[in-house]
Design a protein around this motif. Sequence first.
Motif, PDB file in Angstrom:
ATOM      1  N   THR A 129       0.851  -1.198   0.000  1.00 16.35           N
ATOM      2  CA  THR A 129       0.000   0.000   0.000  1.00 16.35           C
ATOM      3  C   THR A 129       0.879   1.238   0.000  1.00 16.35           C
ATOM      4  N   VAL A 130       0.418   2.273  -0.668  1.00 15.49           N
ATOM      5  CA  VAL A 130       1.159   3.532  -0.779  1.00 15.49           C
ATOM      6  C   VAL A 130       0.215   4.580  -1.367  1.00 15.49           C
ATOM      7  N   ILE A 138      -3.343   3.748  -2.921  1.00 11.49           N
ATOM      8  CA  ILE A 138      -3.404   2.584  -3.802  1.00 11.49           C
ATOM      9  C   ILE A 138      -2.818   1.361  -3.110  1.00 11.49           C
ATOM     10  N   GLU A 139      -3.068   0.203  -3.690  1.00 10.35           N
ATOM     11  CA  GLU A 139      -2.562  -1.050  -3.140  1.00 10.35           C
ATOM     12  C   GLU A 139      -2.083  -1.979  -4.248  1.00 10.35           C
ATOM     13  N   HIS A 140      -1.325  -2.982  -3.835  1.00  6.20           N
ATOM     14  CA  HIS A 140      -0.801  -3.991  -4.754  1.00  6.20           C
ATOM     15  C   HIS A 140      -0.095  -3.354  -5.956  1.00  6.20           C
ATOM     16  N   VAL A 141       0.900  -2.531  -5.650  1.00  2.00           N
ATOM     17  CA  VAL A 141       1.654  -1.821  -6.675  1.00  2.00           C
ATOM     18  C   VAL A 141       2.754  -2.745  -7.213  1.00  2.00           C
ATOM     19  N   VAL A 142       2.744  -2.934  -8.537  1.00  2.00           N
ATOM     20  CA  VAL A 142       3.732  -3.783  -9.208  1.00  2.00           C
ATOM     21  C   VAL A 142       4.437  -2.910 -10.246  1.00  2.00           C
ATOM     22  N   ARG A 143       5.688  -2.516  -9.971  1.00  2.00           N
ATOM     23  CA  ARG A 143       6.429  -1.606 -10.849  1.00  2.00           C
ATOM     24  C   ARG A 143       7.295  -2.396 -11.833  1.00  2.00           C
ATOM     25  N   ALA A 145       8.667  -0.423 -15.060  1.00  2.00           N
ATOM     26  CA  ALA A 145       9.362   0.443 -16.023  1.00  2.00           C
ATOM     27  C   ALA A 145       9.456   1.870 -15.494  1.00  2.00           C
ATOM     28  N   GLU A 146      10.320   2.672 -16.129  1.00  2.00           N
ATOM     29  CA  GLU A 146      10.420   4.108 -15.855  1.00  2.00           C
ATOM     30  C   GLU A 146      10.543   4.845 -17.173  1.00  2.00           C
ATOM     31  N   VAL A 147       9.805   5.969 -17.287  1.00  5.99           N
ATOM     32  CA  VAL A 147       9.859   6.808 -18.480  1.00  5.99           C
ATOM     33  C   VAL A 147      10.077   8.244 -18.025  1.00  5.99           C
ATOM     34  N   ASP A 148      11.251   8.802 -18.310  1.00  6.55           N
ATOM     35  CA  ASP A 148      11.554  10.193 -17.934  1.00  6.55           C
ATOM     36  C   ASP A 148      11.223  10.469 -16.466  1.00  6.55           C
ATOM     37  N   ASP A 149      11.780   9.676 -15.590  1.00  8.34           N
ATOM     38  CA  ASP A 149      11.599   9.816 -14.136  1.00  8.34           C
ATOM     39  C   ASP A 149      10.181   9.522 -13.651  1.00  8.34           C
ATOM     40  N   THR A 150       9.314   9.007 -14.509  1.00  7.50           N
ATOM     41  CA  THR A 150       7.969   8.597 -14.087  1.00  7.50           C
ATOM     42  C   THR A 150       7.962   7.080 -13.975  1.00  7.50           C
ATOM     43  N   VAL A 151       7.638   6.581 -12.795  1.00  3.48           N
ATOM     44  CA  VAL A 151       7.602   5.140 -12.563  1.00  3.48           C
ATOM     45  C   VAL A 151       6.288   4.587 -13.104  1.00  3.48           C
ATOM     46  N   ILE A 152       6.392   3.494 -13.848  1.00  2.00           N
ATOM     47  CA  ILE A 152       5.206   2.849 -14.435  1.00  2.00           C
ATOM     48  C   ILE A 152       4.940   1.562 -13.668  1.00  2.00           C
ATOM     49  N   GLY A 153       3.694   1.389 -13.233  1.00  2.67           N
ATOM     50  CA  GLY A 153       3.343   0.170 -12.521  1.00  2.67           C
ATOM     51  C   GLY A 153       1.847  -0.055 -12.486  1.00  2.67           C
ATOM     52  N   PHE A 154       1.478  -1.267 -12.170  1.00  4.40           N
ATOM     53  CA  PHE A 154       0.073  -1.645 -12.031  1.00  4.40           C
ATOM     54  C   PHE A 154      -0.354  -1.439 -10.588  1.00  4.40           C
ATOM     55  N   SER A 155      -1.615  -1.062 -10.376  1.00  9.78           N
ATOM     56  CA  SER A 155      -2.120  -0.882  -9.012  1.00  9.78           C
ATOM     57  C   SER A 155      -3.635  -0.764  -9.039  1.00  9.78           C
ATOM     58  N   ALA A 156      -4.209  -0.714  -7.825  1.00  5.35           N
ATOM     59  CA  ALA A 156      -5.651  -0.497  -7.677  1.00  5.35           C
ATOM     60  C   ALA A 156      -5.868   0.562  -6.611  1.00  5.35           C
ATOM     61  N   ALA A 157      -6.858   1.417  -6.836  1.00  7.48           N
ATOM     62  CA  ALA A 157      -7.221   2.397  -5.809  1.00  7.48           C
ATOM     63  C   ALA A 157      -7.883   1.652  -4.656  1.00  7.48           C
ATOM     64  N   GLN A 158      -7.526   2.032  -3.434  1.00  5.75           N
ATOM     65  CA  GLN A 158      -8.088   1.336  -2.273  1.00  5.75           C
ATOM     66  C   GLN A 158      -9.597   1.520  -2.155  1.00  5.75           C
ATOM     67  N   ASP A 159     -10.122   2.617  -2.716  1.00  2.00           N
ATOM     68  CA  ASP A 159     -11.571   2.815  -2.655  1.00  2.00           C
ATOM     69  C   ASP A 159     -12.289   2.121  -3.822  1.00  2.00           C
ATOM     70  N   GLY A 160     -11.534   1.421  -4.663  1.00  2.79           N
ATOM     71  CA  GLY A 160     -12.135   0.666  -5.775  1.00  2.79           C
ATOM     72  C   GLY A 160     -12.468   1.502  -6.997  1.00  2.79           C
ATOM     73  N   SER A 161     -12.148   2.795  -6.977  1.00  3.49           N
ATOM     74  CA  SER A 161     -12.502   3.664  -8.104  1.00  3.49           C
ATOM     75  C   SER A 161     -11.566   3.442  -9.292  1.00  3.49           C
ATOM     76  N   LEU A 162     -12.058   3.759 -10.465  1.00 10.17           N
ATOM     77  CA  LEU A 162     -11.261   3.669 -11.697  1.00 10.17           C
ATOM     78  C   LEU A 162     -11.406   4.971 -12.491  1.00 10.17           C
ATOM     79  N   PRO A 163     -10.986   6.098 -11.885  1.00 12.69           N
ATOM     80  CA  PRO A 163     -11.149   7.367 -12.598  1.00 12.69           C
ATOM     81  C   PRO A 163     -10.157   7.498 -13.748  1.00 12.69           C
ATOM     82  N   THR A 164     -10.544   8.288 -14.735  1.00 13.77           N
ATOM     83  CA  THR A 164      -9.629   8.595 -15.834  1.00 13.77           C
ATOM     84  C   THR A 164      -8.561   9.541 -15.294  1.00 13.77           C
ATOM     85  N   PRO A 165      -7.280   9.246 -15.537  1.00 17.70           N
ATOM     86  CA  PRO A 165      -6.239  10.109 -14.984  1.00 17.70           C
ATOM     87  C   PRO A 165      -6.270  11.514 -15.579  1.00 17.70           C
ATOM     88  N   ASP A 166      -5.857  12.476 -14.776  1.00 19.45           N
ATOM     89  CA  ASP A 166      -5.795  13.879 -15.207  1.00 19.45           C
ATOM     90  C   ASP A 166      -4.702  14.008 -16.267  1.00 19.45           C
TER      91      ASP A 166
END
Length: 198
Positions: A129-130, A138-143, A145-166
Amino acid sequence: MRRTVCERGAQVARGSSGIVAGLTAAAIAAVAFLAYQASANAPDSVADVSVSASASASAKPSAKKPTPTVDPLDLPANSGTGLRVVYGLKAKRVWLVGENPDTVKTFPVVPSTVSPEPGSYAVYSRTGTVTGSDGVPIEHVVRFAEVDDTVIGFSAAQDGSLPTPDPTLKTGGVRMTRESADALWSFATVAVKVVVIP
C-alpha cells in the motif's frame, strides 16, 4: 360409298385432336395476356424487387473469403513466450499468461498518462500500500518500467474507483479493479516478465 368403322374412328380422332390443340392455344394466349396485364399494373416497388432479385441471382459469388473475427479477449499474437504479464496499450487490457499458454487470465485496465514503449520489461519492485503520484491511496503496486523519471506500474485504488487520470499530470499508475490487482499481485512477483505491446 360406305366408310368402314376404322375410317370413321380416324376422322373422329383427327377432329378431337384439333379441338384439343385449339383449346391449348387459347389457354396459352389467355395466360400470356393476364401476365402482361399484371406486369403493366404492378407497383414500382414490386418491379424493383423482381429486378434486384434477378440481378443478385445472376451476380457471381465473391471470391473473397470472410476474414475471421478476432476476439478482443484473446491473447494477442507476438506477445512473447513463457510466464509473463502482457500489457496491451491500445487494447487497455492485461493478460496473465502462465507456463501453460492455455491458462490465461485477462482484465481491462485504465492506462496512465505516461506509457512505456512496447518491449520486454521485468517486475523490479512491489509495494502493498502507498499513495500514488496522483495523491490516491493505492494497493498492490507492481512496478516494471520508468519513463523520464515517471515510474510505471500496475495498481488499484483502495476505494475501488477507476477514474480517468488527469491528462495534465505525469502519472505512471496503470489502474485496475481491486480483484484484478489481487490476481496480478499473486502472479507478478519480482523478475516476472512484462511484455508491453502496442
